[in-house]
Enzyme design. Structure first.
Site, PDB file in Angstrom:
ATOM      1  N   HIS A 126     -17.861  16.252  -7.789  1.00 41.29           N
ATOM      2  CA  HIS A 126     -16.939  16.738  -6.754  1.00 41.29           C
ATOM      3  C   HIS A 126     -16.443  18.155  -6.968  1.00 41.29           C
ATOM      4  O   HIS A 126     -15.603  18.635  -6.218  1.00 41.29           O
ATOM      5  CB  HIS A 126     -15.713  15.817  -6.659  1.00 41.29           C
ATOM      6  CG  HIS A 126     -15.980  14.514  -5.976  1.00 41.29           C
ATOM      7  ND1 HIS A 126     -15.985  14.379  -4.601  1.00 41.29           N
ATOM      8  CD2 HIS A 126     -16.269  13.299  -6.475  1.00 41.29           C
ATOM      9  CE1 HIS A 126     -16.253  13.121  -4.292  1.00 41.29           C
ATOM     10  NE2 HIS A 126     -16.430  12.443  -5.411  1.00 41.29           N
ATOM     11  N   LYS A 314      -3.799  21.437   2.247  1.00 38.66           N
ATOM     12  CA  LYS A 314      -4.722  20.994   1.198  1.00 38.66           C
ATOM     13  C   LYS A 314      -3.996  21.119  -0.140  1.00 38.66           C
ATOM     14  O   LYS A 314      -2.926  21.728  -0.210  1.00 38.66           O
ATOM     15  CB  LYS A 314      -5.994  21.844   1.191  1.00 38.66           C
ATOM     16  CG  LYS A 314      -5.712  23.355   1.262  1.00 38.66           C
ATOM     17  CD  LYS A 314      -6.975  24.186   1.323  1.00 38.66           C
ATOM     18  CE  LYS A 314      -7.654  24.239   2.660  1.00 38.66           C
ATOM     19  NZ  LYS A 314      -8.873  23.436   2.770  1.00 38.66           N
ATOM     20  N   ARG A 315      -4.564  20.554  -1.217  1.00 33.52           N
ATOM     21  CA  ARG A 315      -3.967  20.728  -2.532  1.00 33.52           C
ATOM     22  C   ARG A 315      -3.761  22.221  -2.789  1.00 33.52           C
ATOM     23  O   ARG A 315      -4.554  23.049  -2.359  1.00 33.52           O
ATOM     24  CB  ARG A 315      -4.884  20.181  -3.631  1.00 33.52           C
ATOM     25  CG  ARG A 315      -4.859  18.685  -3.819  1.00 33.52           C
ATOM     26  CD  ARG A 315      -5.861  18.256  -4.902  1.00 33.52           C
ATOM     27  NE  ARG A 315      -7.200  18.706  -4.574  1.00 33.52           N
ATOM     28  CZ  ARG A 315      -7.952  19.496  -5.343  1.00 33.52           C
ATOM     29  NH1 ARG A 315      -7.505  19.921  -6.513  1.00 33.52           N
ATOM     30  NH2 ARG A 315      -9.154  19.859  -4.968  1.00 33.52           N
ATOM     31  N   LYS A 320      -8.421  27.970  -3.486  1.00 34.09           N
ATOM     32  CA  LYS A 320      -8.284  27.702  -2.052  1.00 34.09           C
ATOM     33  C   LYS A 320      -7.585  28.858  -1.327  1.00 34.09           C
ATOM     34  O   LYS A 320      -7.592  28.951  -0.110  1.00 34.09           O
ATOM     35  CB  LYS A 320      -7.559  26.381  -1.827  1.00 34.09           C
ATOM     36  CG  LYS A 320      -8.396  25.159  -2.238  1.00 34.09           C
ATOM     37  CD  LYS A 320      -7.586  23.866  -2.129  1.00 34.09           C
ATOM     38  CE  LYS A 320      -8.359  22.631  -2.564  1.00 34.09           C
ATOM     39  NZ  LYS A 320      -9.234  22.072  -1.505  1.00 34.09           N
ATOM     40  N   THR A 422     -12.840  18.255   3.261  1.00 32.59           N
ATOM     41  CA  THR A 422     -12.910  17.262   4.333  1.00 32.59           C
ATOM     42  C   THR A 422     -11.845  17.571   5.373  1.00 32.59           C
ATOM     43  O   THR A 422     -11.977  17.169   6.530  1.00 32.59           O
ATOM     44  CB  THR A 422     -12.698  15.832   3.799  1.00 32.59           C
ATOM     45  OG1 THR A 422     -11.477  15.798   3.043  1.00 32.59           O
ATOM     46  CG2 THR A 422     -13.858  15.394   2.941  1.00 32.59           C
ATOM     47  N   LYS A 426     -11.628  17.283   9.696  1.00 33.93           N
ATOM     48  CA  LYS A 426     -10.557  16.659  10.487  1.00 33.93           C
ATOM     49  C   LYS A 426     -10.054  17.622  11.563  1.00 33.93           C
ATOM     50  O   LYS A 426      -9.795  17.231  12.703  1.00 33.93           O
ATOM     51  CB  LYS A 426      -9.397  16.221   9.584  1.00 33.93           C
ATOM     52  CG  LYS A 426      -9.776  15.218   8.507  1.00 33.93           C
ATOM     53  CD  LYS A 426      -8.645  15.062   7.478  1.00 33.93           C
ATOM     54  CE  LYS A 426      -9.140  14.413   6.191  1.00 33.93           C
ATOM     55  NZ  LYS A 426      -8.164  14.538   5.085  1.00 33.93           N
TER      56      LYS A 426
HETATM   57  C1  LIG Z   1      -8.129  15.484   4.054  1.00 30.28           C
HETATM   58  C2  LIG Z   1      -6.990  15.627   3.144  1.00 30.28           C
HETATM   59  C3  LIG Z   1      -7.102  16.457   2.017  1.00 30.28           C
HETATM   60  C4  LIG Z   1      -8.329  17.244   1.688  1.00 30.28           C
HETATM   61  O1  LIG Z   1      -8.172  18.547   2.233  1.00 30.28           O
HETATM   62  P1  LIG Z   1      -9.205  19.717   1.905  1.00 30.28           P
HETATM   63  O2  LIG Z   1      -8.828  20.780   2.905  1.00 30.28           O
HETATM   64  O3  LIG Z   1     -10.561  19.177   2.170  1.00 30.28           O
HETATM   65  O4  LIG Z   1      -8.972  20.125   0.524  1.00 30.28           O
HETATM   66  C5  LIG Z   1      -6.001  16.586   1.181  1.00 30.28           C
HETATM   67  N1  LIG Z   1      -4.844  15.936   1.438  1.00 30.28           N
HETATM   68  C6  LIG Z   1      -4.698  15.147   2.521  1.00 30.28           C
HETATM   69  C7  LIG Z   1      -3.385  14.479   2.767  1.00 30.28           C
HETATM   70  C8  LIG Z   1      -5.758  14.953   3.409  1.00 30.28           C
HETATM   71  O5  LIG Z   1      -5.597  14.150   4.471  1.00 30.28           O
END
Ligand SMILES: *Cc1c(COP(=O)(O)O)cnc(C)c1O
Length: 576
Positions: A126, A314-315, A320, A422, A426
């Site tokens: 990952h 995101k984290r 990032k 991911t 979304k």
């Molecule tokens: C989808 C999701 C992530 C992943 O986000 P990335 O932009 O792909 O790093 C992290 N936290 C939550 C709450 C999510 O729903």
């Protein structure tokens, strides 16, 4: 953290299978799993993590073996035919030595046990960040799991024997050895002792093969495969955006997209249907209003649903580049202050993120964004034009309100660092455009929806590799108008960090190294961002891009991903 409760766990009893199905087991499981992702900057935290990893993997394997035996099997010859164990990252990689250990207890010899284990297991990688690959200190490992360590030594010895057999030069062994420099390399063990290794987006898998684990790829050319990540439309559209779901079902005259997301493609032909596009825009506005109300209540910030909702959730991690988005806002603030009467596009910048407990730099970035937010939101000369919100306690429930309300999806990682992402999927599914680098699944998103319907900027992987050879962060500052003011504002008293030294530390890090090329990519990012503000003036044309993104999101259903694992790795057929 209560260390006494950590030490209480009785590994010997667990080893002997005494915990399965007992009340005691439940008690111990609760104690050991009370804290998810404990702070591992201390030895106590590291030990707790290792105990957690062992507890859950061993319990799962013991459970599988009990059921296998209850089914009447007299030996383990059929075990690997009947089981596929997917290691989701290296966190459950202890399953490898543990399965061998459990099989030996059942009378299977090491070589046979290794073979059964390898045929049963597959590993999903990952991350491309070398520093994020799990390496356990040998002494710490032995102190927590003395019964398991000998199996890791045995696996490593088997590997060495093979490296000798294949005549691999000893100078190359550092690319393979599971035990080296007092560390235990969980990724190497996971590659060696499984039958398939997969990356989670096409570019990620390519980089695994050509860079991160290229030596392994040369040794086992068929082992590394790609399975691009996906998301479920049941949560990220049907549940979180019923209004858009209804529009889609109406237009397709069917709700089959709920289980076959590729059906969305038929919407693409409706992009010039005024009625459809108007309804799409109305729904986006409604979701923005709902979010604005929620944010008013929870964050006490008033945001305008007529502004662009530009969202990075995101984290929190340096790669990032939340800081680059913050720098854009800081620069935009300066530009508005210099010419408040110009025709600025109204924009709302929203952040949501958590930092790992021991990650000081990430916490500094959160502090900076909050200070920037205070500055912008309280300045009457700009706060009618732009707003900045850092939402509190970001998680899945908040996310379900944020994705449907987004106009712009921020996917701005340094190229070569984001395995897939991911969140990007979304946003796309909810009809946002992506401002992003050619990284992770962004590459496949623009392949599906068209580069012209998104805002791609910045260095690509090869350029990053080239730039790293000879990078001087200060040259980017000199070259880029406005950037110096933004960077200096970290240390010239513009923003206060309560005398923690956090902002000086951020500053030093950028000036001296800027390992994620925030400064180098800033100009290109600003151009893309300014283009978005320009394009938003023609609302229809802007939202048509978002609509086209939604129509092309079919590939990113996790239904497709799961089918690919089922066919390509687990070799199980779909029930008709
Ligand atoms: C989808 C999701 C992530 C992943 O986000 P990335 O932009 O792909 O790093 C992290 N936290 C939550 C709450 C999510 O729903």
């Amino acid at each position: 953290m209560e260390s006494r409760s950590n030490d209480k766990f009785d590994f010997k009893a667990f080893d002997e299978g005494k915990y399965i199905d007992s009340v005691r087991a439940q008690d111990e499981a609760e104690t050991i799993s009370r804290i998810l992702y404990p702070n591992d900057s201390t030895n106590e935290g590291k030990k707790l993590r290792l105990k957690q990893q062992y507890f859950f993997t061993s319990a799962s394997l013991q459970d599988l073996m009990i059921k296998y035996k209850a089914d009447g099997h007299k030996n383990f010859d059929d075990f690997s035919k009947l089981h596929s164990i997917q290691l989701n990252d290296t966190h459950p990689a202890l399953a490898i030595p543990e399965l061998i250990r459990l099989l030996e207890k059942e009378g299977v010899d090491f070589e046979k046990a290794f073979d059964i284990t390898q045929k049963s297991m597959a590993y999903t990688n990952h991350t491309l960040l070398a520093e994020a690959l799990e390496v356990w200190n040998k002494e710490l490992f032995k102190s927590v799991l003395p019964n398991l360590y000998p199996y890791i030594e045995e696996i490593n010895s088997r590997l060495i024997a093979e490296l000798r057999e294949w005549k691999i030069d000893e100078n190359e062994w550092h690319n393979f050895l599971i035990i080296q420099n007092n560390g235990i390399h969980m990724a190497f063990m996971s590659i060696y002792a499984t039958r398939a290794v997969n990356g989670v987006a096409a570019i990620h898998t390519d980089l695994l093969k050509t860079d991160v684990i290229s030596a392994w790829h040369r040794l086992f050319p068929d082992r590394i495969v790609n399975k691009t990540n996906g998301i479920t439309q049941r949560r990220w559209l049907l549940q979180s955006n019923p209004q858009l779901s209804e529009l889609i079902t109406d237009q397709l005259e069917s709700n089959e997209w709920v289980t076959e997301l590729d059906r969305l493609k038929a919407l693409e032909g409706m992009q010039d249907d005024e009625q459809v596009l108007d309804r799409f825009i109305d729904i986006k506005r409604e979701k923005k209003k709902e979010l604005a109300e929620y944010i008013q209540f929870h964050e006490e910030v008033d945001i305008d649903p007529d502004s662009i909702f530009d969202i990075q959730i995101k984290r929190l991690h340096e790669y990032k580049r939340q800081l680059m988005m913050a720098f854009y806002i800081s620069d935009l603030y300066n530009r508005i202050k210099a010419d408040p009467e110009a025709e600025w596009t109204k924009r709302t910048f929203i952040f949501g993120a958590k930092a790992a407990p021991g990650y000081y730099m990430a916490k500094s970035i959160i502090k900076y964004i909050n200070e920037l937010s205070n500055r912008v939101n309280t300045d009457p000369e700009v706060n009618d034009i732009i707003k900045v919100v850092f939402v509190e306690n970001y998680g899945v429930s908040y996310a379900e309100r944020l994705f449907p309300a987004a106009d712009v999806s921020e996917q701005i990682s340094t190229a070569g660092k984001e395995a897939s992402g991911t969140g990007n999927m979304k946003f796309m599914l909810n009809g946002a455009v992506t401002v992003g680098t050619m990284d992770g699944a962004n590459v496949e998103i623009v392949e599906e929806a068209g580069r012209e319907n998104n805002y791609i900027f910045g260095m690509e992987v090869e350029e990053v590799v080239e730039k790293r050879k000879n990078y001087d962060p200060t040259s980017a500052i000199k070259r880029t108008p406005g950037l110096k003011t933004v960077v200096e504002s970290l240390v010239d008293g513009t923003f206060q960090d309560n005398n923690t030294g956090m902002f000086q530390n951020l500053y030093n890090n950028l000036i001296q190294e800027d390992q994620y090329f925030v400064l180098e990519d800033f100009e290109s990012y600003r151009e893309a961002q300014d283009q978005i503000a320009q394009d938003f003036k023609d609302e229809k044309a802007f939202y048509r891009k978002g609509f086209i993104n939604m129509a092309n999101a079919g590939k990113f259903s996790s239904d497709r991903t799961v089918e690919e694992y089922a066919k390509g790795i687990w070799h199980i057929a779909k029930q008709q």
